[in-house]
Scaffold this active site. Structure first.
Site, PDB file in Angstrom:
ATOM      1  CE  LYS A 180      -3.002  -5.914  -3.672  1.00 29.01           C
ATOM      2  NZ  LYS A 180      -3.774  -5.177  -2.648  1.00 29.01           N
ATOM      3  CD  GLU A 258     -11.187  -0.761 -16.866  1.00 28.76           C
ATOM      4  OE1 GLU A 258     -11.413   0.454 -17.007  1.00 28.76           O
ATOM      5  OE2 GLU A 258     -11.520  -1.615 -17.695  1.00 28.76           O
ATOM      6  CB  CYS A 292     -11.823   5.949 -12.418  1.00 29.93           C
ATOM      7  SG  CYS A 292     -13.275   4.921 -12.721  1.00 29.93           S
ATOM      8  CD  GLU A 387      -7.485   9.826 -11.076  1.00 28.04           C
ATOM      9  OE1 GLU A 387      -6.474   9.183 -10.745  1.00 28.04           O
ATOM     10  OE2 GLU A 387      -8.509   9.305 -11.537  1.00 28.04           O
TER      11      GLU A 387
HETATM   12  P1  NAD Z   1      -3.220   2.313  -6.475  1.00 24.59           P
HETATM   13  O1  NAD Z   1      -2.589   2.292  -7.807  1.00 24.59           O
HETATM   14  O2  NAD Z   1      -2.497   2.895  -5.340  1.00 24.59           O
HETATM   15  O3  NAD Z   1      -3.577   0.815  -6.010  1.00 24.59           O
HETATM   16  C1  NAD Z   1      -4.397  -0.042  -6.771  1.00 24.59           C
HETATM   17  C2  NAD Z   1      -4.100  -1.469  -6.413  1.00 24.59           C
HETATM   18  O4  NAD Z   1      -2.784  -1.791  -6.853  1.00 24.59           O
HETATM   19  C3  NAD Z   1      -4.119  -1.778  -4.927  1.00 24.59           C
HETATM   20  O5  NAD Z   1      -4.715  -3.049  -4.733  1.00 24.59           O
HETATM   21  C4  NAD Z   1      -2.640  -1.785  -4.556  1.00 24.59           C
HETATM   22  O6  NAD Z   1      -2.361  -2.601  -3.436  1.00 24.59           O
HETATM   23  C5  NAD Z   1      -2.000  -2.332  -5.808  1.00 24.59           C
HETATM   24  N1  NAD Z   1      -0.640  -1.882  -6.081  1.00 24.59           N
HETATM   25  C6  NAD Z   1      -0.046  -0.712  -5.712  1.00 24.59           C
HETATM   26  N2  NAD Z   1       1.206  -0.649  -6.226  1.00 24.59           N
HETATM   27  C7  NAD Z   1       1.387  -1.775  -6.960  1.00 24.59           C
HETATM   28  C8  NAD Z   1       2.466  -2.289  -7.733  1.00 24.59           C
HETATM   29  N3  NAD Z   1       3.619  -1.624  -7.868  1.00 24.59           N
HETATM   30  N4  NAD Z   1       2.302  -3.489  -8.346  1.00 24.59           N
HETATM   31  C9  NAD Z   1       1.149  -4.181  -8.237  1.00 24.59           C
HETATM   32  N5  NAD Z   1       0.103  -3.749  -7.496  1.00 24.59           N
HETATM   33  C10 NAD Z   1       0.221  -2.570  -6.874  1.00 24.59           C
HETATM   34  O7  NAD Z   1      -4.652   3.004  -6.691  1.00 24.59           O
HETATM   35  P2  NAD Z   1      -5.774   3.316  -5.596  1.00 24.59           P
HETATM   36  O8  NAD Z   1      -5.335   4.472  -4.770  1.00 24.59           O
HETATM   37  O9  NAD Z   1      -6.160   2.061  -4.902  1.00 24.59           O
HETATM   38  O10 NAD Z   1      -7.008   3.741  -6.517  1.00 24.59           O
HETATM   39  C11 NAD Z   1      -7.160   5.025  -7.036  1.00 24.59           C
HETATM   40  C12 NAD Z   1      -6.831   5.019  -8.518  1.00 24.59           C
HETATM   41  O11 NAD Z   1      -7.610   4.032  -9.179  1.00 24.59           O
HETATM   42  C13 NAD Z   1      -7.194   6.328  -9.199  1.00 24.59           C
HETATM   43  O12 NAD Z   1      -6.159   6.722 -10.063  1.00 24.59           O
HETATM   44  C14 NAD Z   1      -8.447   5.974  -9.992  1.00 24.59           C
HETATM   45  O13 NAD Z   1      -8.684   6.784 -11.105  1.00 24.59           O
HETATM   46  C15 NAD Z   1      -8.188   4.563 -10.359  1.00 24.59           C
HETATM   47  N6  NAD Z   1      -9.442   3.873 -10.692  1.00 24.59           N
HETATM   48  C16 NAD Z   1      -9.730   3.604 -11.999  1.00 24.59           C
HETATM   49  C17 NAD Z   1     -10.932   2.982 -12.351  1.00 24.59           C
HETATM   50  C18 NAD Z   1     -11.266   2.696 -13.797  1.00 24.59           C
HETATM   51  O14 NAD Z   1     -12.212   1.947 -14.039  1.00 24.59           O
HETATM   52  N7  NAD Z   1     -10.565   3.252 -14.754  1.00 24.59           N
HETATM   53  C19 NAD Z   1     -11.832   2.634 -11.361  1.00 24.59           C
HETATM   54  C20 NAD Z   1     -11.511   2.919 -10.033  1.00 24.59           C
HETATM   55  C21 NAD Z   1     -10.303   3.536  -9.710  1.00 24.59           C
END
Ligand code: NAD
Length: 485
Positions: A180, A258, A292, A387
């Protein structure tokens, strides 16, 4: 680069391109100019269940989990070739949907092709182990088997590599998959479905459900909770990751998370300051700070603090902020108006909590463009602890090595960090003392060792992507004890 007018994309379930069962769609708007750049099927829980069923059937009765390693190698190398051959199509999607600069997108696409090749080799080289010497009449075997159906819930900031770093090892291991993608940049995943089929991946092994923001969280929960899914690999914010982990407890499925970061880039007085200053800028500006492992806290030894801060501030002007499709652009727009508002709110917070070191930022809400912004703050402030996920840097002085280690570790996160020094003993003392999943010495995100494991300590999550550890995430170990007669 040609601009494609708002193409329409379907879900991919059991090898078929299908609309959502309700027929509903959602659109993606360019964060740079507001044009509609894609229309996607808007999947809900029912579509998610169909995709899970397809992956389950493909795993339980399909050929992929038992395909010879040589066949997996051939398919994975063909995917790498197809990604390279079609890099302009991937780049067009990534630039238009995410606002990522063209050069950054092309780097990510190259990394995705390399990752498929790495895991193609890993599929061939994968070995278990045997014990034959402990007892003369017994034999012990440790087999490695695919974990089963894997669900991926990636973030938007690396919309191709953030899927491929899960997908390539999962396919190498023999898993089947449901993805997804994030609603902010679904295109690269949808394109992958086409090229995976062209590369010879059997129907049902790779399934894609696209959803808008609200349904994305619902579908993510369905994937995380489903008893038909054996493993969920999530990338995103710490709070969403915790929600995924709770749902995954339903059937005790394997989980890797992650999550976010607030990494410390530490500069000692004896470092190569020219190099450290240029890299410190890249460390918080790359991908417009939406990264990240960004070096979003810069820790500078007191004796060089003012001199070094001036060097960093003067190099910020080298960043070319603008149209992501222009080859010279180094920083495109933030991903969305919501993200722009969030980051500008942090700039207001930083102005209250500390001293702004860069000039007034010429933020442009119409294009979601934001110039890099630097604050001098205490490590206890929100700007240094939370962050931001934008081009905002918190600069903090330290006295000595022990002080630097204390400040670097004073965070809920543990994803990455950097240390700049010409004293090798100090470099090793510091990297051993800091609780993060990755450390850079005299570089930051730019060593060329991209296929090494990536993942977090503490609230940055657990599990690893890339390298051998990335493959282990998709394998189970089966122990076999044989008594010979
Ligand atoms: P997000 O948590 O809003 O969304 C991530 C994914 O989760 C999306 O596909 C979203 O649709 C889904 N999602 C949202 N709520 C959910 C729930 N309750 N249950 C299941 N799925 C859900 O994050 P974002 O805004 O897409 O990404 C930014 C974040 O990602 C930042 O905090 C960043 O640090 C982190 N990130 C981490 C890494 C790593 O390798 N550690 C890499 C890239 C991004």
């Amino acid at each position: 680069m040609t601009t494609i007018a708002a193409p329409r994309f379907t879900l991919t379930i059991a090898g078929n391109g299908v609309p959502s069962h309700t027929g509903e769609t959602f659109t993606r708007i360019s964060p740079f100019d507001g044009t509609v750049v894609g229309e996607y099927a808007n999947a809900d829980a029912v579509d998610a269940e169909s995709a899970i069923d397809a992956a389950r059937v493909a795993f339980d009765s399909g050929a992929w989990p038992t395909t010879p390693a040589r066949t997996r190698y051939d398919v994975l190398t063909a995917i790498a070739r197809l990604i390279r051959e079609n890099k302009d199509e991937f780049a067009e999607r990534m630039v238009s949907e995410s606002g990522k600069p063209l050069s950054t997108a092309l780097g990510e696409i190259g990394g995705a092709a390399n990752t498929f090749e790495y895991y193609a080799g890993a599929a061939l080289a994968s070995e278990g182990s045997a014990i034959s010497e402990r007892r003369p009449n017994a034999l012990g075997l440790v087999l490695r088997e695919p974990v089963g159906v894997a669900a991926f819930i990636p973030a938007w900031n690396f919309p191709l590599l953030g899927v491929v770093n899960k997908l390539a090892p999962a396919l190498a291991a023999g898993c089947t998959v449901v993805v997804k993608p994030s609603h902010m940049c679904s295109g690269p995943t949808v394109l992958l479905a086409k090229y995976l089929a062209d590369a010879g991946l059997p129907a049902g092994v790779f399934n894609v459900v696209t959803s808008d923001r609200d349904r994305g969280a619902v579908v993510g929960q369905v994937l995380a909770a489903s008893t038909k899914v054996d493993k969920v690999a999530f990338t995103g914010s710490t709070s969403s990751g915790q929600a995924v982990m709770r749902a995954a407890a339903e059937n005790t499925k394997r989980v890797s998370l992650e999550l976010g970061g607030k990494s410390a880039n530490i500069v000692f007085a004896d470092a190569d300051l020219e190099k450290a200053a240029a890299t410190a800028v890249a460390a918080f500006c790359y991908n417009s700070g939406q990264q990240c492992s960004a070096g979003s806290r810069l820790l500078v030894q007191r004796s060089i603090y003012t001199e070094f801060l001036d060097m960093v501030v003067s190099r910020v002007d080298d960043q070319v902020v603008g149209d992501p499709s222009e080859p010279a652009t180094t920083m495109g727009p933030l991903i969305s108006p919501e993200q722009f508002a969030r980051v500008t709110e942090y700039i207001a917070i930083g102005s209250r909590e500390g001293r702004r070191a860069t000039g007034e930022s010429d933020a442009n809400p119409a294009n979601n463009l934001l110039r890099p912004t630097i604050f001098e703050v205490a490590n206890s402030t929100r700007l240094a602890q939370e962050e931001v996920f934008g081009p905002v840097l918190a600069v903090i002085p330290f006295e000595d090595e022990a002080d630097a280690i204390r400040i670097a570790n004073d965070t809920r996160y543990g994803l990455a960090g950097g240390v700049w020094t010409t004293d090798i003993n100090r470099a090793f003392r510091v990297i051993k003392a800091i609780r993060t999943g990755k450390m850079f010495v005299n570089c930051y995100n730019s060593s060329g060792l991209d296929d090494m494991p990536h993942g977090g300590y503490k609230d940055s999550g657990f599990g690893r992507e890339f390298g051998e550890a990335g493959l282990e995430e998709f394998l189970e170990l089966k122990t076999v004890q044989v008594l010979l007669s």
